[in-house]
Design an enzyme around this catalytic site. Structure first.
Site, PDB file in Angstrom:
ATOM      1  N   GLU A 177      -4.314  16.898 -11.357  1.00 24.18           N
ATOM      2  CA  GLU A 177      -4.831  17.180 -12.695  1.00 24.18           C
ATOM      3  C   GLU A 177      -6.346  17.349 -12.740  1.00 24.18           C
ATOM      4  OE1 GLU A 177      -2.614  15.349 -15.934  1.00 24.18           O
ATOM      5  OE2 GLU A 177      -4.454  15.258 -17.092  1.00 24.18           O
ATOM      6  N   ASN A 212      -0.078  18.057 -21.037  1.00 25.64           N
ATOM      7  CA  ASN A 212      -0.363  17.026 -22.042  1.00 25.64           C
ATOM      8  C   ASN A 212      -0.441  17.617 -23.444  1.00 25.64           C
ATOM      9  OD1 ASN A 212      -0.531  14.937 -20.116  1.00 25.64           O
ATOM     10  ND2 ASN A 212      -2.571  15.660 -19.546  1.00 25.64           N
ATOM     11  N   LYS A 272       7.423  22.981 -14.360  1.00 24.15           N
ATOM     12  CA  LYS A 272       6.621  21.800 -14.010  1.00 24.15           C
ATOM     13  C   LYS A 272       6.192  21.861 -12.543  1.00 24.15           C
ATOM     14  CE  LYS A 272       5.478  17.165 -14.418  1.00 24.15           C
ATOM     15  NZ  LYS A 272       5.570  15.911 -15.129  1.00 24.15           N
ATOM     16  N   ARG A 327       0.806  -1.232   0.000  1.00 25.57           N
ATOM     17  CA  ARG A 327       0.000   0.000   0.000  1.00 25.57           C
ATOM     18  C   ARG A 327       0.837   1.280   0.000  1.00 25.57           C
ATOM     19  NH1 ARG A 327      -3.403  -3.185   3.354  1.00 25.57           N
ATOM     20  NH2 ARG A 327      -5.173  -3.893   2.112  1.00 25.57           N
ATOM     21  N   ARG A 379      -3.024  21.239 -14.703  1.00 30.73           N
ATOM     22  CA  ARG A 379      -1.972  20.273 -15.026  1.00 30.73           C
ATOM     23  C   ARG A 379      -2.173  19.630 -16.395  1.00 30.73           C
ATOM     24  NH1 ARG A 379       1.097  15.845 -11.184  1.00 30.73           N
ATOM     25  NH2 ARG A 379       2.419  15.039 -12.867  1.00 30.73           N
ATOM     26  N   GLU A 385       9.726  17.696 -24.888  1.00 30.88           N
ATOM     27  CA  GLU A 385       8.989  18.113 -23.680  1.00 30.88           C
ATOM     28  C   GLU A 385       9.458  19.505 -23.223  1.00 30.88           C
ATOM     29  OE1 GLU A 385       6.438  16.355 -22.692  1.00 30.88           O
ATOM     30  OE2 GLU A 385       6.853  14.196 -22.704  1.00 30.88           O
ATOM     31  N   HIS A 420       0.247  10.167 -27.873  1.00 30.17           N
ATOM     32  CA  HIS A 420      -0.038   8.879 -27.239  1.00 30.17           C
ATOM     33  C   HIS A 420      -0.695   7.924 -28.225  1.00 30.17           C
ATOM     34  CE1 HIS A 420      -0.037  10.344 -22.738  1.00 30.17           C
ATOM     35  NE2 HIS A 420       1.174  10.142 -23.212  1.00 30.17           N
ATOM     36  N   HIS A 471       8.753   8.191 -27.056  1.00 31.13           N
ATOM     37  CA  HIS A 471       7.706   9.068 -26.521  1.00 31.13           C
ATOM     38  C   HIS A 471       7.884  10.528 -26.959  1.00 31.13           C
ATOM     39  CE1 HIS A 471       4.717  10.674 -23.782  1.00 31.13           C
ATOM     40  NE2 HIS A 471       5.624  11.475 -23.269  1.00 31.13           N
ATOM     41  N   LYS A 480       3.420  11.470 -11.244  1.00 31.13           N
ATOM     42  CA  LYS A 480       2.607  10.565 -12.068  1.00 31.13           C
ATOM     43  C   LYS A 480       3.390   9.279 -12.259  1.00 31.13           C
ATOM     44  CE  LYS A 480      -0.383  13.435 -14.933  1.00 31.13           C
ATOM     45  NZ  LYS A 480      -0.685  13.858 -16.315  1.00 31.13           N
ATOM     46  N   HIS A 525       0.119  15.544 -26.511  1.00 33.66           N
ATOM     47  CA  HIS A 525       0.087  14.148 -26.078  1.00 33.66           C
ATOM     48  C   HIS A 525      -1.135  13.386 -26.579  1.00 33.66           C
ATOM     49  CE1 HIS A 525       3.385  15.494 -23.638  1.00 33.66           C
ATOM     50  NE2 HIS A 525       3.502  14.360 -22.987  1.00 33.66           N
TER      51      HIS A 525
HETATM   52  P1  NAD Z   1      13.193   5.571 -21.624  1.00 33.04           P
HETATM   53  O1  NAD Z   1      12.979   5.487 -20.186  1.00 33.04           O
HETATM   54  O2  NAD Z   1      12.756   4.434 -22.475  1.00 33.04           O
HETATM   55  O3  NAD Z   1      14.733   5.866 -21.884  1.00 33.04           O
HETATM   56  C1  NAD Z   1      15.195   5.974 -23.211  1.00 33.04           C
HETATM   57  C2  NAD Z   1      16.413   5.084 -23.455  1.00 33.04           C
HETATM   58  O4  NAD Z   1      17.564   5.689 -22.880  1.00 33.04           O
HETATM   59  C3  NAD Z   1      16.311   3.701 -22.871  1.00 33.04           C
HETATM   60  O5  NAD Z   1      16.801   2.765 -23.787  1.00 33.04           O
HETATM   61  C4  NAD Z   1      17.216   3.776 -21.644  1.00 33.04           C
HETATM   62  O6  NAD Z   1      17.758   2.528 -21.289  1.00 33.04           O
HETATM   63  C5  NAD Z   1      18.266   4.717 -22.109  1.00 33.04           C
HETATM   64  N1  NAD Z   1      18.982   5.479 -21.087  1.00 33.04           N
HETATM   65  C6  NAD Z   1      18.461   6.040 -19.987  1.00 33.04           C
HETATM   66  N2  NAD Z   1      19.367   6.784 -19.383  1.00 33.04           N
HETATM   67  C7  NAD Z   1      20.505   6.678 -20.089  1.00 33.04           C
HETATM   68  C8  NAD Z   1      21.800   7.241 -19.968  1.00 33.04           C
HETATM   69  N3  NAD Z   1      22.090   8.129 -19.028  1.00 33.04           N
HETATM   70  N4  NAD Z   1      22.741   6.876 -20.872  1.00 33.04           N
HETATM   71  C9  NAD Z   1      22.439   6.031 -21.870  1.00 33.04           C
HETATM   72  N5  NAD Z   1      21.222   5.493 -22.057  1.00 33.04           N
HETATM   73  C10 NAD Z   1      20.270   5.822 -21.178  1.00 33.04           C
HETATM   74  O7  NAD Z   1      12.467   6.881 -22.240  1.00 33.04           O
HETATM   75  P2  NAD Z   1      12.255   8.345 -21.683  1.00 33.04           P
HETATM   76  O8  NAD Z   1      12.144   9.203 -22.870  1.00 33.04           O
HETATM   77  O9  NAD Z   1      13.233   8.685 -20.624  1.00 33.04           O
HETATM   78  O10 NAD Z   1      10.840   8.258 -20.963  1.00 33.04           O
HETATM   79  C11 NAD Z   1       9.654   8.042 -21.698  1.00 33.04           C
HETATM   80  C12 NAD Z   1       8.573   7.595 -20.746  1.00 33.04           C
HETATM   81  O11 NAD Z   1       8.301   8.630 -19.819  1.00 33.04           O
HETATM   82  C13 NAD Z   1       7.258   7.277 -21.429  1.00 33.04           C
HETATM   83  O12 NAD Z   1       6.778   6.049 -20.956  1.00 33.04           O
HETATM   84  C14 NAD Z   1       6.338   8.393 -20.988  1.00 33.04           C
HETATM   85  O13 NAD Z   1       4.996   7.992 -20.921  1.00 33.04           O
HETATM   86  C15 NAD Z   1       6.898   8.721 -19.645  1.00 33.04           C
HETATM   87  N6  NAD Z   1       6.582  10.069 -19.174  1.00 33.04           N
HETATM   88  C16 NAD Z   1       6.058  10.184 -17.928  1.00 33.04           C
HETATM   89  C17 NAD Z   1       5.775  11.436 -17.422  1.00 33.04           C
HETATM   90  C18 NAD Z   1       5.286  11.564 -16.015  1.00 33.04           C
HETATM   91  O14 NAD Z   1       4.896  12.680 -15.615  1.00 33.04           O
HETATM   92  N7  NAD Z   1       5.321  10.510 -15.222  1.00 33.04           N
HETATM   93  C19 NAD Z   1       6.023  12.580 -18.186  1.00 33.04           C
HETATM   94  C20 NAD Z   1       6.552  12.421 -19.451  1.00 33.04           C
HETATM   95  C21 NAD Z   1       6.845  11.162 -19.938  1.00 33.04           C
HETATM   96  N1  GLY Z   2       3.706  15.003 -18.216  1.00 39.20           N
HETATM   97  C1  GLY Z   2       2.365  15.290 -17.800  1.00 39.20           C
HETATM   98  C2  GLY Z   2       2.239  15.541 -16.338  1.00 39.20           C
HETATM   99  O1  GLY Z   2       3.137  15.311 -15.588  1.00 39.20           O
HETATM  100  O2  GLY Z   2       1.206  15.955 -15.896  1.00 39.20           O
END
Ligand code: NAD
Ligand code: GLY
Length: 359
Positions: A237, A245, A227, A121, A241, A185, A252, A265, A143, A248
């Site tokens: 949100e 998006n 942010k 939990r 917030r 972003e 998405h 992404h 998130k 997105h």
């Molecule tokens: P990712 O996590 O897939 O990382 C991209 C690639 O880079 C991967 O292959 C990873 O292994 C590699 N990598 C990571 N750090 C590295 C480093 N320092 N050196 C070399 N390689 C490295 O992709 P991302 O773009 O970081 O994240 C995308 C995700 O984030 C999506 O799932 C998206 O939905 C999510 N997201 C979430 C929020 C939120 O508010 N929670 C906001 C925006 C995006």
């Molecule tokens: N990236 C969208 C949010 O964090 O709300």
């Protein structure tokens, strides 16, 4: 070094932005009250680069460490990976006196955060983002979640980390494609929330693309500040917030249609922003000159602007699966001029028309 605060009453925390800060992780975890075992969740690629320094730092501060790996890639941001992490938690004895460290990009951060939110939990967690995208966006704001075949991030929780530790040096190993994806972003903040930042991105493209240290620190600091402001105003949100998006809704959809294996992404968001600025112009919220300016900035940063081929019905279904839909109506984020947001409400069919995807 810069330290920002995310002020959310009892869920408040700091974002530390510093070159070489990974080595201070253990000490900083102590400072924010972590104790017991640290379950460090990463993937093989990131763990092989930064797992040891993280483990050494945590152990030097007196924590025991369990290292857990999930497969690398958006296509593994799912319930199978989550289930395996729970299995690893159980095997390692992760309990309510333990905490999770998410070491990686947004995929690891979202999955590890959701594992922390749900295990027993909820146990505390710390974000250690290692991609630009994670450093400017996903590690901040709480998130967490996983994808579902029907749509991105459909399963999740708002669950704030206790600390975000950004070591800018980790970007040195990131490939250019992923770096540029993170810039999508960054551009988003400028288009919907901060015109001077948009102009800064226009004026300093060469230095930013070359990852010059002062520019890196500036874009991360500015993005995290924006942010944090938005999250502080609307943590869960219910209104503001949603502007984060921007780009997105279509982004998405294109990610889901590619089975989470095609566009990364940030690239999908870039294409989604090209469509969002077109919708904004069609609604009279911005000029054609603004459309060109946003398009040019996205393409000059080496991000894709071509709309992928799609099956109309599949795209409609995928857009309709957006979390911001209520019945037939989707809350669509637009830009008013450059630097201001606006929200509109449309059916998926209307969005296809307004974005120029069909006449
Ligand atoms: P990712 O996590 O897939 O990382 C991209 C690639 O880079 C991967 O292959 C990873 O292994 C590699 N990598 C990571 N750090 C590295 C480093 N320092 N050196 C070399 N390689 C490295 O992709 P991302 O773009 O970081 O994240 C995308 C995700 O984030 C999506 O799932 C998206 O939905 C999510 N997201 C979430 C929020 C939120 O508010 N929670 C906001 C925006 C995006
Ligand atoms: N990236 C969208 C949010 O964090 O709300």
């Amino acid at each position: 070094m810069s330290v920002l605060s995310v002020n959310l009453a009892e869920n408040s925390y700091e974002i530390v932005i510093e070159r070489g800060s990974l080595a201070s992780l253990g000490r900083r975890c102590r400072t924010v009250g972590m104790k017991g075992m640290a379950a460090v969740i990463s993937n093989r690629a990131v763990a092989s680069l930064y797992g040891s320094v993280v483990q050494d730092s945590l152990e030097a501060a007196g924590f025991t460490v369990a290292r857990i790996e999930m497969p690398d890639g958006e296509e593994y941001k799912n319930s199978v990976s989550l289930g395996r992490i729970y299995d690893d938690f159980a095997a390692a004895g992760v309990d309510r006196s333990s905490f999770v460290v998410a070491l990686g990009g947004g995929v690891v951060g979202d999955v590890a955060g959701f594992a922390a939110a749900t295990w027993m939990r909820g146990i505390p967690f710390v974000q250690v983002p290692t991609t630009l995208l994670a450093q400017v966006d996903s590690s901040v704001g709480g998130k967490t979640g996983i994808d579902h075949p029907r749509g991105k991030n459909l399963i999740g929780a708002f669950y704030q980390p206790r600390l975000v530790l950004i070591d800018v040096n980790t970007l040195a190993t990131l490939d250019q494609r992923q770096y540029r994806a993170g810039l999508a972003e960054v551009i988003k903040y400028g288009v919907v929330y901060d015109r001077p930042f948009f102009e800064f991105l226009e004026a300093n493209r060469a230095g930013i693309l070359a990852m010059e240290p002062e520019f890196l620190i500036e874009i991360i600091h500015r993005s995290c500040t924006l942010k944090s402001q938005v999250v502080e105003a609307d943590e869960k949100e219910s209104g503001l917030r949603a502007i984060l998006n921007y780009g997105h809704t279509f982004g998405h959809a294109f990610e889901a249609l590619s089975g989470y294996r095609g566009l990364v992404h940030g690239e999908a968001v870039a294409i989604g922003m090209v469509l969002a600025v077109r919708v904004s112009a069609a609604e009279g919220m911005c000029s054609q000159a603004d459309v060109s300016r946003v398009f040019d900035l996205i393409s000059r940063y080496g991000l894709p602007v071509e709309i992928p081929l799609y099956d109309r019905q599949q795209l409609l279904n995928s857009v309709a699966a957006d979390k911001k839909s209520k019945g037939d109506s989707i809350t669509f984020i637009c830009n008013r001029g450059i630097g201001m947001y606006a929200m509109s409400h449309h059916t998926p069919e209307e969005l296809l028309m307004l974005s120029g995807l069909e006449a």
